[in-house]
Design an enzyme around this catalytic site. Sequence first.
Site, PDB file in Angstrom:
ATOM      1  N   VAL A  66       0.806  -1.221   0.000  1.00  0.00           N
ATOM      2  CA  VAL A  66       0.000   0.000   0.000  1.00  0.00           C
ATOM      3  C   VAL A  66       0.843   1.276   0.000  1.00  0.00           C
ATOM      4  O   VAL A  66       0.353   2.339  -0.354  1.00  0.00           O
ATOM      5  CB  VAL A  66      -0.967  -0.001   1.206  1.00  0.00           C
ATOM      6  CG1 VAL A  66      -0.224   0.300   2.513  1.00  0.00           C
ATOM      7  CG2 VAL A  66      -2.108   0.992   1.010  1.00  0.00           C
ATOM      8  N   TYR A  67       2.109   1.197   0.371  1.00  0.00           N
ATOM      9  CA  TYR A  67       2.940   2.398   0.428  1.00  0.00           C
ATOM     10  C   TYR A  67       3.113   2.983  -0.981  1.00  0.00           C
ATOM     11  O   TYR A  67       3.670   2.334  -1.874  1.00  0.00           O
ATOM     12  CB  TYR A  67       4.316   2.105   1.027  1.00  0.00           C
ATOM     13  CG  TYR A  67       4.303   1.667   2.471  1.00  0.00           C
ATOM     14  CD1 TYR A  67       3.194   1.865   3.300  1.00  0.00           C
ATOM     15  CD2 TYR A  67       5.411   1.045   3.030  1.00  0.00           C
ATOM     16  CE1 TYR A  67       3.187   1.454   4.618  1.00  0.00           C
ATOM     17  CE2 TYR A  67       5.427   0.647   4.359  1.00  0.00           C
ATOM     18  CZ  TYR A  67       4.308   0.840   5.147  1.00  0.00           C
ATOM     19  OH  TYR A  67       4.308   0.434   6.452  1.00  0.00           O
ATOM     20  N   SER A  68       2.626   4.198  -1.150  1.00  0.00           N
ATOM     21  CA  SER A  68       2.636   4.866  -2.461  1.00  0.00           C
ATOM     22  C   SER A  68       2.010   3.984  -3.537  1.00  0.00           C
ATOM     23  O   SER A  68       2.404   4.024  -4.708  1.00  0.00           O
ATOM     24  CB  SER A  68       4.055   5.274  -2.865  1.00  0.00           C
ATOM     25  OG  SER A  68       4.531   6.308  -2.034  1.00  0.00           O
ATOM     26  N   ASP A  69       1.008   3.193  -3.132  1.00  0.00           N
ATOM     27  CA  ASP A  69       0.288   2.304  -4.050  1.00  0.00           C
ATOM     28  C   ASP A  69       1.233   1.409  -4.849  1.00  0.00           C
ATOM     29  O   ASP A  69       1.043   1.172  -6.047  1.00  0.00           O
ATOM     30  CB  ASP A  69      -0.583   3.122  -5.011  1.00  0.00           C
ATOM     31  CG  ASP A  69      -1.665   3.902  -4.282  1.00  0.00           C
ATOM     32  OD1 ASP A  69      -2.243   3.350  -3.328  1.00  0.00           O
ATOM     33  OD2 ASP A  69      -1.914   5.068  -4.648  1.00  0.00           O
ATOM     34  N   GLY A  70       2.276   0.913  -4.165  1.00  0.00           N
ATOM     35  CA  GLY A  70       3.197  -0.033  -4.787  1.00  0.00           C
ATOM     36  C   GLY A  70       4.509   0.571  -5.251  1.00  0.00           C
ATOM     37  O   GLY A  70       5.471  -0.166  -5.514  1.00  0.00           O
TER      38      GLY A  70
END
Length: 332
Positions: A66-70
């Site tokens: 989920v961090y920066s959407d991958g």
Amino acid sequence: MAAGYSDIMKYLNLGHTGLKVSRLCLGCMTYGSTKWREWVLEEEASRPFIQKSLEAGINFFDTANVYSDGVSEEILGRAIRDMAKRDEVVIATKLFNPMRPDPNGRGLSRKAIMTEIDHSLKRLGMDYVDLYQTHRWDAETPIEETMEALHDVVKSGKARYIGASSMYAWQFAKAQHAADKHGWTKFASMQNHYNLIYREEEREMLPLCADQGIGVIPWSPLARGFLAGNRDKQGGETSRAKTDDFAKKLYYQDDDFKVADRLGEVAKARGLSNTQVALAWILSKPVVTAPIIGASKPHHLDQALAALDVELSAEEIKKLEEPYKPHVILGH
């Protein structure tokens, strides 16, 4: 890995496993895309921190889908390919939070786990991760389904170990029992919310981990920067302090400032930074394997590394812990 602090870096087994991890883990939520959070560093600005960590002997890196959407996974993967040997580093990632708007685009179902491990590996550009973690508890999926799927991920060779993150101790015990009962892979680690300001984990979770030989890798050991000593009731001057709404939900109570003030007193008396003392405190806890540190400025890493050599006296620890008041459960 390049030479540097590596000759003085300390390493411990992750819980009851034989996996050796550095006493500090570099958290990679800070590295990704400003489209996700404005305080995040883009790739070019991120790479020096990963390089410096490797030179310092840090072999443990934590990210999440989920961090920066991958994008965080992509940046970490490219950096490791360019700067290190894959076999010499320990890469951890997580799943649970929404990655797509469809009903199965989140959670810990078998479908989600089998989908997300493949997506994470593709973004990382790796054949496996060393530690695959559940980011939060999924109340909508039977724990037996989750643990069997995670076991299958390990047996498929896509993960070496599995870990969990913030949840109640009874939930963690239930998950471990389900795995034990069926002969599935058990969680080797717990990534929980623990720092001088938030110590509720000392009631149940940390004693459980100590008893069961679980590696503890706390997130937010500096309370998302609050313990650095540059926060006030309005927030602070940094971009993250001004925009980190999650931090404001976790901290900023009157009692939190009292703890931060006491930290400042102890740090000043020792001639150290607040960061060094706060990390030295969490490193003094035998149950803690490796706190997950964030770094967006060079001195963040310098101070974290310097904390490894700071030993606090029993009197100093007592002073630091004295102002603490119980909190409601935060971060699950």
